[in-house]
Design a protein around this motif. Sequence first.
Motif, PDB file in Angstrom:
ATOM      1  N   GLY A 146       0.821  -1.207   0.000  1.00  0.00           N
ATOM      2  CA  GLY A 146       0.000   0.000   0.000  1.00  0.00           C
ATOM      3  C   GLY A 146       0.853   1.253   0.000  1.00  0.00           C
ATOM      4  O   GLY A 146       0.606   2.192  -0.774  1.00  0.00           O
ATOM      5  N   VAL A 147       1.881   1.266   0.855  1.00  0.00           N
ATOM      6  CA  VAL A 147       2.768   2.426   0.920  1.00  0.00           C
ATOM      7  C   VAL A 147       3.572   2.559  -0.366  1.00  0.00           C
ATOM      8  O   VAL A 147       3.770   3.669  -0.881  1.00  0.00           O
ATOM      9  N   ALA A 148       4.044   1.439  -0.904  1.00  0.00           N
ATOM     10  CA  ALA A 148       4.833   1.476  -2.144  1.00  0.00           C
ATOM     11  C   ALA A 148       4.013   2.029  -3.297  1.00  0.00           C
ATOM     12  O   ALA A 148       4.489   2.848  -4.086  1.00  0.00           O
ATOM     13  N   ALA A 170      -5.697  -4.080   5.087  1.00  0.00           N
ATOM     14  CA  ALA A 170      -7.099  -4.504   5.076  1.00  0.00           C
ATOM     15  C   ALA A 170      -7.386  -5.449   3.917  1.00  0.00           C
ATOM     16  O   ALA A 170      -8.140  -6.422   4.067  1.00  0.00           O
ATOM     17  N   VAL A 171      -6.789  -5.175   2.744  1.00  0.00           N
ATOM     18  CA  VAL A 171      -6.989  -6.056   1.592  1.00  0.00           C
ATOM     19  C   VAL A 171      -6.467  -7.456   1.900  1.00  0.00           C
ATOM     20  O   VAL A 171      -7.128  -8.472   1.610  1.00  0.00           O
ATOM     21  N   VAL A 172      -5.280  -7.527   2.497  1.00  0.00           N
ATOM     22  CA  VAL A 172      -4.719  -8.834   2.860  1.00  0.00           C
ATOM     23  C   VAL A 172      -5.587  -9.506   3.922  1.00  0.00           C
ATOM     24  O   VAL A 172      -5.819 -10.721   3.880  1.00  0.00           O
ATOM     25  N   LEU A 173      -6.078  -8.718   4.882  1.00  0.00           N
ATOM     26  CA  LEU A 173      -6.957  -9.268   5.917  1.00  0.00           C
ATOM     27  C   LEU A 173      -8.192  -9.915   5.291  1.00  0.00           C
ATOM     28  O   LEU A 173      -8.579 -11.031   5.661  1.00  0.00           O
ATOM     29  N   LEU A 174      -8.822  -9.228   4.336  1.00  0.00           N
ATOM     30  CA  LEU A 174     -10.007  -9.787   3.680  1.00  0.00           C
ATOM     31  C   LEU A 174      -9.662 -11.084   2.948  1.00  0.00           C
ATOM     32  O   LEU A 174     -10.427 -12.055   2.982  1.00  0.00           O
ATOM     33  N   LEU A 175      -8.501 -11.106   2.305  1.00  0.00           N
ATOM     34  CA  LEU A 175      -8.075 -12.303   1.592  1.00  0.00           C
ATOM     35  C   LEU A 175      -7.853 -13.466   2.560  1.00  0.00           C
ATOM     36  O   LEU A 175      -8.333 -14.590   2.336  1.00  0.00           O
ATOM     37  N   ILE A 176      -7.135 -13.190   3.650  1.00  0.00           N
ATOM     38  CA  ILE A 176      -6.812 -14.250   4.612  1.00  0.00           C
ATOM     39  C   ILE A 176      -8.065 -14.760   5.309  1.00  0.00           C
ATOM     40  O   ILE A 176      -8.228 -15.971   5.498  1.00  0.00           O
ATOM     41  N   SER A 179      -4.658  -9.147  12.818  1.00  0.00           N
ATOM     42  CA  SER A 179      -4.659  -8.223  11.685  1.00  0.00           C
ATOM     43  C   SER A 179      -4.940  -6.797  12.140  1.00  0.00           C
ATOM     44  O   SER A 179      -4.329  -5.848  11.633  1.00  0.00           O
ATOM     45  N   LEU A 180      -5.845  -6.635  13.088  1.00  0.00           N
ATOM     46  CA  LEU A 180      -6.151  -5.313  13.623  1.00  0.00           C
ATOM     47  C   LEU A 180      -4.918  -4.695  14.266  1.00  0.00           C
ATOM     48  O   LEU A 180      -4.573  -3.532  14.022  1.00  0.00           O
ATOM     49  N   LEU A 181      -4.222  -5.484  15.089  1.00  0.00           N
ATOM     50  CA  LEU A 181      -3.031  -4.982  15.781  1.00  0.00           C
ATOM     51  C   LEU A 181      -1.886  -4.725  14.797  1.00  0.00           C
ATOM     52  O   LEU A 181      -1.318  -3.628  14.756  1.00  0.00           O
ATOM     53  N   ALA A 182      -1.550  -5.746  14.005  1.00  0.00           N
ATOM     54  CA  ALA A 182      -0.398  -5.626  13.110  1.00  0.00           C
ATOM     55  C   ALA A 182      -0.635  -4.575  12.031  1.00  0.00           C
ATOM     56  O   ALA A 182       0.264  -3.789  11.708  1.00  0.00           O
ATOM     57  N   GLY A 183      -1.841  -4.544  11.472  1.00  0.00           N
ATOM     58  CA  GLY A 183      -2.125  -3.595  10.403  1.00  0.00           C
ATOM     59  C   GLY A 183      -2.066  -2.152  10.867  1.00  0.00           C
ATOM     60  O   GLY A 183      -1.441  -1.301  10.227  1.00  0.00           O
ATOM     61  N   SER A 184      -2.699  -1.860  12.000  1.00  0.00           N
ATOM     62  CA  SER A 184      -2.718  -0.478  12.492  1.00  0.00           C
ATOM     63  C   SER A 184      -1.331  -0.024  12.941  1.00  0.00           C
ATOM     64  O   SER A 184      -0.902   1.093  12.623  1.00  0.00           O
ATOM     65  N   ILE A 185      -0.601  -0.880  13.638  1.00  0.00           N
ATOM     66  CA  ILE A 185       0.727  -0.497  14.129  1.00  0.00           C
ATOM     67  C   ILE A 185       1.698  -0.321  12.969  1.00  0.00           C
ATOM     68  O   ILE A 185       2.465   0.651  12.922  1.00  0.00           O
ATOM     69  N   THR A 186       1.674  -1.252  12.005  1.00  0.00           N
ATOM     70  CA  THR A 186       2.561  -1.141  10.851  1.00  0.00           C
ATOM     71  C   THR A 186       2.280   0.128  10.064  1.00  0.00           C
ATOM     72  O   THR A 186       3.197   0.782   9.560  1.00  0.00           O
ATOM     73  N   ALA A 187       1.009   0.497   9.968  1.00  0.00           N
ATOM     74  CA  ALA A 187       0.647   1.706   9.230  1.00  0.00           C
ATOM     75  C   ALA A 187       1.291   2.940   9.842  1.00  0.00           C
ATOM     76  O   ALA A 187       1.764   3.835   9.134  1.00  0.00           O
ATOM     77  N   PHE A 188       1.346   3.022  11.170  1.00  0.00           N
ATOM     78  CA  PHE A 188       1.839   4.222  11.832  1.00  0.00           C
ATOM     79  C   PHE A 188       3.341   4.196  12.081  1.00  0.00           C
ATOM     80  O   PHE A 188       3.988   5.242  12.128  1.00  0.00           O
TER      81      PHE A 188
END
Length: 341
Positions: A99-101, A134-140, A249-258
């Motif tokens: 997403g960032v890339a 979030a996209v990966v979360l939906l896939l998983i 996913s909630l923890l890893a996704g939000s923390i990685t984003a910030f």
Amino acid sequence: MRPQLLFLLLALGIVAAFFLDIMWGATSLSAGEVWDALWTGDDSVTGTYVVRHFRLPKALTALFAGAGVAVAGLQMQSLFRNPLADTSILGINSGAGVGVAIYTMAYAFFPTVALFNSGVSSWGIILAACIGAAVVLLLITGVASRVRSVVSVLIVGVMVGFLASSIISILQYFSDEETLKTYLLWSFGSVAGTTWRQLHLLMPVVALGLGLALLMPKPMNALALGEGYARSVGTNVPRVRFALIAITSLLAGSITAFTGPIAFLGMAVPHFVRTLFRTSDHRILLPATMLSGALLLLVCDLLTQLPGRGLTLPINALTSLIGAPVVIFVVLRSQRGSFSL
């Protein structure tokens, strides 16, 4: 040593590391100056402004991010019954990276995108990372709802990671130096760039994830003994699996984003806690991992200040330096027998 005493020592260590992290920096401050800045200081004073708007948000980010990443790693190890599992095993960090890339480097393929983009912003990076995760979360979660084997979910996560790496490599190849620098700085991982506005979103989300995780020790204990045993005691295995993936996913996704990806913390801390407390009971492991993760990331953030001269090391350099030996120790110990959780 009794668990109560260990919990007390961890809590005291967090308090000490938290205040040292605020005191230590390019310009060191005394404990009295920090106390005055936190409670009675005036923002017009330079030291007070630095504490309130830079060092305190940084320390709070390290506190919440360390706890969240460590708990997410413990949940993945329990779900897959694999002591080398980590948050990246589901490809969530990779999804955030893609997403960032795409946000920072997409104009290499689509030059017209630059017409609608006035520049790369921190909120844009955060939003892009959240969407990617979030996209990966939906896939998983889709895979987890269709297959019965956690190994299949694991394989999908690993493949998502390879796919993400390929996309990022292609984007990097066609990007200029300035864009590459922006992405690489994010990928190094940092707790220093979080503002109060961002913390108002990060802290509640991580607190929610940690609160949900603390409700999971009983089913996690059952899963640790195998899915057959878990079903025999009335555990709804698919529902528990879905809950663990969603919380992680909630923890890893939000923390990685910030903060960007934080390496090895989620893998190393649970092993440290199991060795320290000498138990596999998740009623103890979950809160102990939470406290230990927060303490370790605060200590790592402290150590990044060692070079001095106003420069800091990437925090991933420290977490990898600490975490890699733990992984080597786990692999060597496994030669005595099978992996155990």
